[in-house]
Design an enzyme around this catalytic site. Structure first.
Site, mmCIF file in Angstrom:
data_model
loop_
_atom_site.group_PDB
_atom_site.id
_atom_site.type_symbol
_atom_site.label_atom_id
_atom_site.label_comp_id
_atom_site.label_asym_id
_atom_site.label_seq_id
_atom_site.Cartn_x
_atom_site.Cartn_y
_atom_site.Cartn_z
ATOM 1 N N ARG A 61 49.399 -53.214 28.245
ATOM 2 C CA ARG A 61 49.574 -51.910 27.595
ATOM 3 C C ARG A 61 50.045 -52.048 26.155
ATOM 4 N NH1 ARG A 61 51.850 -50.058 32.700
ATOM 5 N NH2 ARG A 61 50.451 -48.524 33.651
ATOM 6 N N THR A 94 43.542 -41.360 28.573
ATOM 7 C CA THR A 94 43.513 -41.424 30.044
ATOM 8 C C THR A 94 43.602 -42.841 30.588
ATOM 9 O OG1 THR A 94 41.096 -41.638 30.247
ATOM 10 C CG2 THR A 94 41.973 -39.417 30.009
ATOM 11 N N VAL A 95 43.342 -43.844 29.765
ATOM 12 C CA VAL A 95 43.222 -45.223 30.252
ATOM 13 C C VAL A 95 44.598 -45.851 30.449
ATOM 14 C CG1 VAL A 95 42.268 -47.505 29.745
ATOM 15 C CG2 VAL A 95 40.997 -45.457 29.116
ATOM 16 N N GLU A 96 44.698 -46.761 31.438
ATOM 17 C CA GLU A 96 45.946 -47.469 31.746
ATOM 18 C C GLU A 96 47.078 -46.498 32.055
ATOM 19 O OE1 GLU A 96 46.793 -50.355 28.726
ATOM 20 O OE2 GLU A 96 44.976 -51.501 29.123
ATOM 21 N N GLY A 97 46.762 -45.437 32.743
ATOM 22 C CA GLY A 97 47.748 -44.422 33.089
ATOM 23 C C GLY A 97 47.614 -43.224 32.169
#
Length: 830
Positions: free
Chosen positions: A382, A503-506
């Site tokens: 992240r 929206t990606v990685e949570g």
């Protein structure tokens, strides 16, 4: 005895009001310095002495002193009953197994300092601020530059793919093996180099950056490096490094997005006819990047072993395995269409897919350990991929908007002179400076071995949100040039794709409300996790140690917050002087206040706090901005307090503390503490009268906006390591070309404008005055030619793309415009 009698007589003569004030001051001093309990006890005796208290009060007080200062007695008489009460009240938050794994994943880093209420700034300022190695810089300047040159963002969007030349080059030059060790054929680059490469690719094309970053982030290579068996590493890593194998990782499902623990993908262990162990899998995954072109699928699923063939129980939990894409039962070949952005984003399904047990990442020992693997890998990932991609877009916006504001004219003036334009420009430049600081600071921590899950969540959330603001502001400044799609348009494709990164990685909403503070409040707090573990295990010794240390922590931070608020942070120390000192003291003030109010929330809401997402979100915003503040200070100091960058530094820091103030106001307005909520409403009034920060001044914003518009080392440094085409017929290259011509012609422009003021020239558009000024001898022939070239370039630069009906309907790239010459070649020819 005679001495005590004299002291008692003296204290009795002191007025009551003076005694009260002295007592308050003494308590603040003891609290501010974090004095041990014994000193508080002695202060209590002094107070009794001053009040000439009766002997029985000394006896009662002494009983309390003994109880609370002698650990075994305190543990038995006080701590044990408190443990029973908290258990009866169900005060503890209910933590699921997946939540516990997420909390345990990674490490605590600078986030722990900021959560402490008293950050160690000597330690923070000694954290690495890394540079690229010679090998990494060479790859960035050559291979990455070459890949950018052989791709065009517009053509990628029109053709929905990269040229075959680019695919081959990425494989040949090792773009898919940036993080793989050299012994397996990879580049073994640092996290800093990895993020710098992604940022540069993103400044050229978002889909290009995505395609390179996915194999180098959460995926088979990352998981194999940390958890794979030697056999798995030896087989897959060399193939992944050269692109012989194309990986994807399948995690998200229709009913399990941010709640990955709710996944339905399942596998069952069974014994084959050959007496070997296998797993039968069924899954339905979506949003899987590169799936349609993958040759090996990393899959997360829930594993059951009904016959306990692995000897680890019936329900093993989330597990990760590697599955060749050609395995029978695997369904590939379809694509999603994420807002028309042409990177491979696909569904992948499996029906009765059979794989050997050895396909589990880590072999049999890896069975049931998949969630831990994912959480620890995400704790690193992240902080690299999405922040880097956002920063590439931010630097590009800073570069292009700065040029456009000086090129574009309205009402006879460059639009960069309008205050309405300066406002969004200041945000673009300030955010970009701040984001680069946080990127380097974060990757420096990752490169030294830290795995700070909370910090990387802060990076992912804030970079993607700030990039969204930056691109929105850039679109506002360039106006029609931003909405007319085509090869000239720099921002439209980035604007379209912004929600994808959110929206990606949570999903960002949950990252903010559940991870940054929800996880941080437990993980980064110096005592909370230890207290929860002690209560869960019924360990009274550990509970007693941490609970009373926690009480002292609260008192210390309450005192520090009060004193630093009254003095606006001036009693906090700073290990450095110069412009940073003021902000370091403010950060100490913010940290003390944050730590105190965080403990109030934990104490008031208990386990229910994780459902109070609006409150938790405001705490998350404060923690985020404290981290951004620490990062920005580290950058300014590491780069030698560059005088020309001071405006960017101050704008960023003023903005950060303004955001912290807004979040504190929201907490004080909304927090509910039984019986004393009104106290926080009053504190909110005081906070607004004595703010920790206000929005950056218009004067400071003006300076930032002006700095973005002028060619020089400062502009180059703020936008360092992005792709800037040399050709004047490229979108970004056209702006650079025009800005250079305008800059070269500036002395001539000044002569013309001065002549207009003296009425030697009529008021008319500059294009009409060039020949007149030349004929009157106001400018030379060469200067006239230079102005003509600049005005022609200005006219071309503000044009937008247009298509024939056939081109528009069939989305064919229109031919490049211009002569394909660099600015230097144009000037040399002239």
């Amino acid at each position: 005895m005679e001495y005590l009698n004299e002291l008692s007589g003296f204290l009795m003569e002191v007025p009551v009001w003076a005694s009260v004030i002295s007592a308050i001051v003494l308590m603040l001093i003891l609290g501010f310095t974090g004095a041990p309990l014994i000193l508080w006890a002695l202060a209590g005796y002094a107070g009794l002495l001053g009040l000439d208290a009766p002997m029985w009060s000394y006896i009662i007080y002494s009983v309390f002193v003994v109880v609370f200062n002698i650990t075994p007695i305190r543990r038995m008489l006080v701590s044990a009953p408190i443990m029973k009460l908290l258990d009866a009240l169900k005060f503890l938050p209910k933590i699921s197994e997946t939540e516990q794994t997420a909390i345990d994943a990674g490490t605590v880093w600078v986030d722990g300092e900021l959560f402490s209420g008293k950050p160690d700034f000597k330690k923070i300022l000694s954290e690495p601020y890394p540079e690229l190695t010679g090998e990494e810089k060479d790859f960035l300047d050559n291979q990455v530059e070459a890949l950018c040159k052989m791709t065009s963002d517009w053509e990628i969007f029109v053709n929905k793919d990269f040229p075959e030349e680019a695919w081959n080059y990425m494989r040949k030059e090792g773009f898919f093996g940036l993080i793989i060790p050299k012994k397996y054929g990879g580049k073994e680059f640092s996290a800093t180099a990895h993020s710098t490469i992604i940022a540069k690719l993103a400044s050229r094309s978002g889909p290009l950056a995505t395609t390179v970053m996915v194999p180098n982030s959460l995926g088979p290579a990352e998981l194999l490096l940390h958890y794979g068996t030697e056999e798995q590493k030896d087989y897959y890593l060399p193939r992944l490094a050269v692109g012989e194998e194309m990986p994807c990782f399948a995690l998200t499902e229709p009913n399990a997005g941010s709640d990955a623990g709710g996944m339905e993908a399942n596998g069952q262990v069974f014994k084959g006819d050959d007496d070997k162990l296998y797993i039968k899998l069924n899954w339905n995954k979506r949003y899987i990047t590169l799936a349609a072109i993958s040759t090996v699928i990393g899959l997360a699923f829930k594993l059951d072993d009904p016959e306990n063939l692995l000897g680890k129980g019936e329900h093993l939990g989330i597990t990760c395995a590697l599955i060749p894409s050609e395995t029978e039962g695997v369904e590939l070949g379809k694509r999603h269409d994420p807002l028309g952005v042409p990177f491979y984003n696909c569904p992948v399904r499996g029906r009765d897919v059979v794989i050997p047990v050895d396909a589990i990442i880590g072999g049999r020992e890896g069975a049931g350990n998949g969630w831990r693997m994912l959480m620890e890998s995400l704790a690193v990932g992240r902080g690299i991929s999405l922040p880097a991609q956002g920063l590439g877009g931010a630097k590009l916006a800073t570069r292009v908007v700065g040029a456009y504001a000086r090129i574009r004219k309205q009402f006879g003036l460059n639009i960069g002179k309008f205050e309405g334009i300066e406002e969004p420009m200041a945000r673009i430049g300030g955010y970009t400076y701040m984001m680069e600081a946080a990127r380097r600071f974060t990757t420096g921590g990752l490169d030294k071995g830290a795995k700070p899950a909370v910090v990387t969540a802060i990076a992912k959330y804030n970079f993607t949100e700030l990039t969204r603001e930056i691109i929105n502001d850039a679109m506002d400044v360039v106006g029609g040039s931003g909405i007319s799609r085509g090869p000239r348009n720099v921002f439209a494709n980035g604007y379209i794709s912004l929600p994808i990164a959110i929206t990606v990685e949570g999903a960002n909403i949950l990252t903010r409300t559940l991870m940054i503070f929800g996880q941080g409040a437990i993980r980064c707090h110096p005592f909370a996790l230890n207290e929860i573990n002690a209560l869960t295990k019924g360990d009274s010794k550990a509970f007693d140690k941490n609970f009373w240390a926690h009480i002292g922590h609260v008192i210390k931070n309450k005192s520090r917050a009060f004193v630093l608020t009254l003095t606006r942070g001036y009693l906090a120390g700073s290990p450095v002087g110069g412009p940073s000192a003021k902000y370091i003291r403010k950060l100490s003030w913010a940290s003390a206040s944050f730590a105190f109010y965080a403990d109030l929330a934990l104490g008031s809401y208990g386990g229910a706090l994780k459902m109070k997402e609006k409150i938790a979100g405001r705490y998350a915003d404060i923690l985020s901005h404290m981290y951004l503040a620490a990062s920005t200070i580290r950058r300014f100091e590491a780069e030698g307090r560059l005088k020309e960058d001071e405006i960017f530094f101050k704008w960023s820091m003023d903005y950060i503390f303004y955001q912290i103030q807004q979040s504190f106001d929201g907490i004080l307005r909304e927090i509910k503490v039984p019986g004393i909520s009104w106290v926080f409403r009053l504190a909110g009034v005081w906070s607004r009268l004595n703010p920790i920060g206000t929005y950056p001044s218009d004067k400071l914003g003006h300076k930032v906006a002006q700095a973005m518009q002028y060619i020089g080392e400062q502009r180059d440094r703020i936008t360092e390591n992005i792709f800037i085409p040399e050709e004047a017929d490229e979108a970004v290259g056209r702006y650079e070309h025009t800005l250079k011509l305008i800059t070269a012609a500036t002395p001539a422009y000044k002569k013309v404008y001065a002549a207009m003021k003296k009425r030697e020239l009529p008021k008319a558009p500059v294009t009409e005055l060039i020949a007149i000024a030349r004929d009157k001898g106001i400018i030379s022939e060469d200067e006239a030619n230079m102005m003509k070239m600049a005005e022609d370039a200005r006219t071309d630069a503000v044009q937008v793309d247009e298509f024939t009906l056939d081109e528009y309907l069939h989305q064919t790239p229109n031919a490049p415009l211009g002569k394909g010459l660099t600015t230097d070649e144009v000037l040399e020819t002239t």
